[in-house]
Design a protein around this motif. Structure first.
Motif, mmCIF file in Angstrom:
data_model
loop_
_atom_site.group_PDB
_atom_site.id
_atom_site.type_symbol
_atom_site.label_atom_id
_atom_site.label_comp_id
_atom_site.label_asym_id
_atom_site.label_seq_id
_atom_site.Cartn_x
_atom_site.Cartn_y
_atom_site.Cartn_z
ATOM 1 N N ASN A 160 0.862 -1.173 0.000
ATOM 2 C CA ASN A 160 0.000 0.000 0.000
ATOM 3 C C ASN A 160 0.901 1.226 0.000
ATOM 4 O OD1 ASN A 160 -2.634 0.611 -0.254
ATOM 5 N ND2 ASN A 160 -3.178 0.339 1.887
ATOM 6 N N CYS A 161 1.386 1.605 -1.165
ATOM 7 C CA CYS A 161 2.350 2.697 -1.254
ATOM 8 C C CYS A 161 2.024 3.542 -2.484
ATOM 9 C CB CYS A 161 3.756 2.116 -1.365
ATOM 10 S SG CYS A 161 5.031 3.355 -1.286
ATOM 11 N N SER A 162 1.958 4.847 -2.324
ATOM 12 C CA SER A 162 1.567 5.713 -3.429
ATOM 13 C C SER A 162 2.717 6.060 -4.372
ATOM 14 C CB SER A 162 0.955 6.996 -2.886
ATOM 15 O OG SER A 162 1.915 7.697 -2.123
#
Length: 69
Positions: free
Chosen positions: A5-7
């Motif tokens: 979960n990393c932008s």
């Protein structure tokens, strides 16, 4: 592989190159979508940490000229 979960990190899909025409089309598609280039990997090369002769960056060379007034 666990879901991240990393932008700002994205895992790039693997694309097997079948010939030079395919490589050129794939590379141009990456550039057209705003990418910097691609990394080519020798499938016979052993995976190892750090720099390796089994990898090659393929990028567009750009020259920026500055004018000082």
């Amino acid at each position: 592989m666990a879901e991240m979960n990393c932008s700002f990190v994205e895992i790039a899909p693997k694309e097997k190159c079948v010939d030079m025409r395919h490589l050129e089309r794939f590379f141009q598609d990456v550039i057209d979508k705003g990418g910097e280039g691609i990394i080519l990997r020798d499938p016979a090369a052993l995976l190892q940490p750090g720099r390796s002769l089994g990898y090659l960056k393929h990028k567009v060379n750009t020259i920026t000229l500055f004018s000082c007034k």
